[in-house]
Design a protein around this motif. Sequence first.
Motif, PDB file in Angstrom:
ATOM      1  N   MET A  53       0.814  -1.191   0.000  1.00 41.97           N
ATOM      2  CA  MET A  53       0.000   0.000   0.000  1.00 41.97           C
ATOM      3  C   MET A  53       0.861   1.259   0.000  1.00 41.97           C
ATOM      4  N   SER A  54       2.160   1.042  -0.060  1.00 37.73           N
ATOM      5  CA  SER A  54       3.031   2.205  -0.128  1.00 37.73           C
ATOM      6  C   SER A  54       2.948   2.814  -1.522  1.00 37.73           C
ATOM      7  N   ALA A  55       3.144   4.097  -1.621  1.00 38.03           N
ATOM      8  CA  ALA A  55       3.052   4.751  -2.925  1.00 38.03           C
ATOM      9  C   ALA A  55       4.402   5.287  -3.371  1.00 38.03           C
ATOM     10  N   ARG A 107       6.688   4.524  -5.428  1.00 32.24           N
ATOM     11  CA  ARG A 107       7.040   4.652  -6.843  1.00 32.24           C
ATOM     12  C   ARG A 107       6.278   5.762  -7.548  1.00 32.24           C
ATOM     13  N   GLN A 108       5.225   6.207  -6.930  1.00 33.63           N
ATOM     14  CA  GLN A 108       4.398   7.176  -7.641  1.00 33.63           C
ATOM     15  C   GLN A 108       4.415   8.551  -6.985  1.00 33.63           C
ATOM     16  N   GLU A 109       5.391   8.744  -6.119  1.00 32.92           N
ATOM     17  CA  GLU A 109       5.398   9.988  -5.357  1.00 32.92           C
ATOM     18  C   GLU A 109       5.461  11.204  -6.281  1.00 32.92           C
ATOM     19  N   PRO A 110       4.696  12.207  -6.008  1.00 29.23           N
ATOM     20  CA  PRO A 110       4.784  13.410  -6.825  1.00 29.23           C
ATOM     21  C   PRO A 110       6.099  14.127  -6.549  1.00 29.23           C
ATOM     22  N   ALA A 146       7.586  16.644  -5.118  1.00 26.81           N
ATOM     23  CA  ALA A 146       7.204  17.699  -4.187  1.00 26.81           C
ATOM     24  C   ALA A 146       7.917  18.993  -4.539  1.00 26.81           C
ATOM     25  N   GLY A 147       7.203  20.056  -4.543  1.00 26.40           N
ATOM     26  CA  GLY A 147       7.805  21.355  -4.822  1.00 26.40           C
ATOM     27  C   GLY A 147       7.771  21.708  -6.299  1.00 26.40           C
ATOM     28  N   GLN A 205       5.561  19.994  -8.517  1.00 25.02           N
ATOM     29  CA  GLN A 205       4.253  19.659  -9.077  1.00 25.02           C
ATOM     30  C   GLN A 205       3.218  20.725  -8.732  1.00 25.02           C
ATOM     31  N   GLY A 206       2.565  21.265  -9.699  1.00 23.19           N
ATOM     32  CA  GLY A 206       1.549  22.277  -9.457  1.00 23.19           C
ATOM     33  C   GLY A 206       0.209  21.629  -9.197  1.00 23.19           C
ATOM     34  N   PRO A 207      -0.802  22.418  -8.933  1.00 22.55           N
ATOM     35  CA  PRO A 207      -2.133  21.872  -8.714  1.00 22.55           C
ATOM     36  C   PRO A 207      -2.645  21.146  -9.951  1.00 22.55           C
ATOM     37  N   ALA A 208      -3.496  20.187  -9.738  1.00 23.83           N
ATOM     38  CA  ALA A 208      -4.054  19.445 -10.865  1.00 23.83           C
ATOM     39  C   ALA A 208      -4.887  20.392 -11.735  1.00 23.83           C
TER      40      ALA A 208
END
Lengths: 303, 323
Positions: free
Chosen positions: B1-3, B5-8, B10-11, B13-16
Motif C-alpha cells: 500500500m506504499s506509494a 514509486r508514484q510519489e509526486p 514535491a515542490g 508539481q503544481g495543482p491538478a
Amino acid sequence: MTAQKLEKLQEQVKKLDSISTAPVILQPLLEILRMPAEKISFDKVVELVSYDGAIAAQCLRMANSPLFGCREVETVRAAVMALGLQRVRSMLFGLCINRVIPKDKWVFEPVAFWRHSLGCALVTQRMAQRIGYAEPEKAYLGGLLHDLGILVNSLLCTKDFRKCLQSATEQRRALHLCEEEILGFTHCESGKMLAEHWGLPRDLSDVAYGHHNVELLPAPQPLVCLVHLGDLLCRVRYLGYGYDEIMGMELGGELAWQTLAKTHPALADMDLARFTMDIDGAMEQIVATVDAVFGTAQSAASK
Amino acid sequence: MSAGRQEPHAGKQGPAKDTTMAIEAAKAMPTAIPEPVSSDPAYLKIRDLIYRMSGIYQPEEKLYLLVSRSARRMSVVGAKTASEYLEHLTLRGNRDAELRLLLNEITIGETYMFRSPPHLEALRNVILPQIVQAKSAMGFKRLRFWNAGCSTGEEPYTLAMFLLEESEKLLAGWSFDILATDLNDNSLEAAKAGIYGEYALRNTSELLRRKYFKVHDEKRLQVTDQLKSQIRFDRVNLSDDSKMVFLKGMDVIFCCNVLIYFDLASKRRVVQHFYSNLLPNGYLFLGHAESLFQVDDTFRLVHFPGATAYCKALAGAAGGGKK
C-alpha cells in the motif's frame, strides 16, 4: 495465531505495494502522519491538497460549510487554514485510503468505517484533553488509525473477512472475536504489520495492536488505553462498525481505565455520564462531517 | 500500500488541472452539515446550574433545546436576555421555584410509550439474560420491577407490554411483578384509567395497539384489563423512609426525571434507598439526560448501546457483551 500464519500475513503485507494502486500523495502524506504536529509544514499540506482536484474540492466544501462558520473560502490555502491541519490531515488520509481500496474490496461500508475511525479520533482526543493527557493530537491520530488492520484484511482476505463481518453481524458480537475464529488472526495483528510497514511511530503501531486488548502489550500504555476506551465508547454510542453489537460494559472496571487512572488521576474524577452525553451531542456533527467528506465524495474519490 | 514509486515531485508539481473546476463544483454542492446554534454563553451557565442542581444535562450541541425551553419562562418573568434570566435562577428570592418551573419546561412532553428503545434493548440483550441466569441458578423464577415516579402510566405499561412479549421467548416459564408508584394522586388515577391519545401512543406499533388496547373514544385508546393486571399502582413518596425500606427485592428500578426535583441531600437518601431496594446485580435506570455524578458512588455506571444504567455490582462484574 500460529507463527506460520503470522509469517505469511507479514509477507502479504509487504507485497501490498505491488498489488494496490495508491494515490500519488499517499507517501508524502504518510510522512506527515509520522511527524509530530508542531513540525508539520503548512505549505506542504496546502501543496498536497492542491495536487488532487477532488481532494481540493472536498477541502473547500468543508471549509465553506456552516459547521466551520466560513462561507467565503475560495482558495485551498484559506480552506486548509479554516479547517486546521489536523482535520485536513485526516481528510487527506481518508480520501487516499478510499482510493487505495478498490470498491469491490471494501468489506465495510466505507462511510461506516470512517464514521467509526473519525468518531474514535474525536472521542479519544476529547477524553485525552479532559484527563490532561500530554499529547491530545497523538490521541486523535491513534483513534483515526487504530483500525488500519481492517483495511489490510479487506484487501488481503476479502472473502473470508466478509464472512467475519457477516458472522459478527448475525451474532451481534465484536468483530475481532469472529476474526480469530475464521481468519486465525485479527485486524489488530494485521494493523500492526501495516503500521510498521508504513514506518508509523511505534506508539501508533502499538495502538493498532492493543486497542481491543491492552494486555497484549508488555506494559499497558496510556495512548493504547485511551484509544481502547474511545473505541468502546464509540461502539456503545452507535459509532461502531455499522452493525448492532450486544454490549454492556462498565468502563471503570476495564483494565485500560484502571491503568490510565494511575498515571492520570483526573480520570477518577471524570464525570463519565456527562462525557457520554457530550459524545451523544457531538455525534450528529461527527456523522454529518464524515458523510460530507466521505459520503457524497466517495464516488468521486474512488474513481 | 506504499506509494513510493508514484510519489509526486514535491515542490515541482503544481495543482491538478481540474482543481479549479472541482472547486467551482464544490462551491455549488449542498452540504449535509447542520446549522450550528449560536447562543449567549449565559446559556452554558444556566445549563451548568441545572446540572449541578438537578443532575439533568444538555450537551453543547443540543443547547438549542435549553434555549427554546428557557424562552417560555423568560417571557413569563420578563427577562430579556439569558444573563438576566440567570439572575432569576440564582439571585432572586424565588430562584428555587423558578428552577423548578424551568425543569418542568425541560421535561415537558417527555412521557410517551416506548420512548426509550435502547433501555428495552439493554434489558432484552444484557440485563434480563444476566438476571435470569443468576436467579435460575438459585431456583428462582420471578422478577420484580419498580417504576418509581410513574406519572400517568406510560412507562409501566410499556414495560408490561415488553415483558409480556418476552414471556414467550426469554422469559418463558417466568413470572414478574411491576410496581408503579407516584406521589401525585391525579397522575396515579390517570395511570390506573390507562386512557391514551395519539401523542402517548406515537411509538406503539399497530400490532401492540391491537393486542393490548381497546377503543375508548374517537381519539383515544384504553389499555386492556389484561395489561392493567400486570401492574400494581401505589402512592409512594420517595422521601418517606418508612415506606422506602420495605420495598425490597427489586431486579430493576426505573426512575426517570424524578430525582431532578430533589435537593442533593434528599437525592442521596433516595438513591441509597434504591441501592438497598435492589438485589445484587440489579439495575437502576434514570432519564436519558440524568446522571448520578457526585450524588452516589456505590452504583456502577454501565454503558449499553445508546443507553446507560447504574448497576449494583462489584467493579468489573457488570456487563454481558464481549468486547
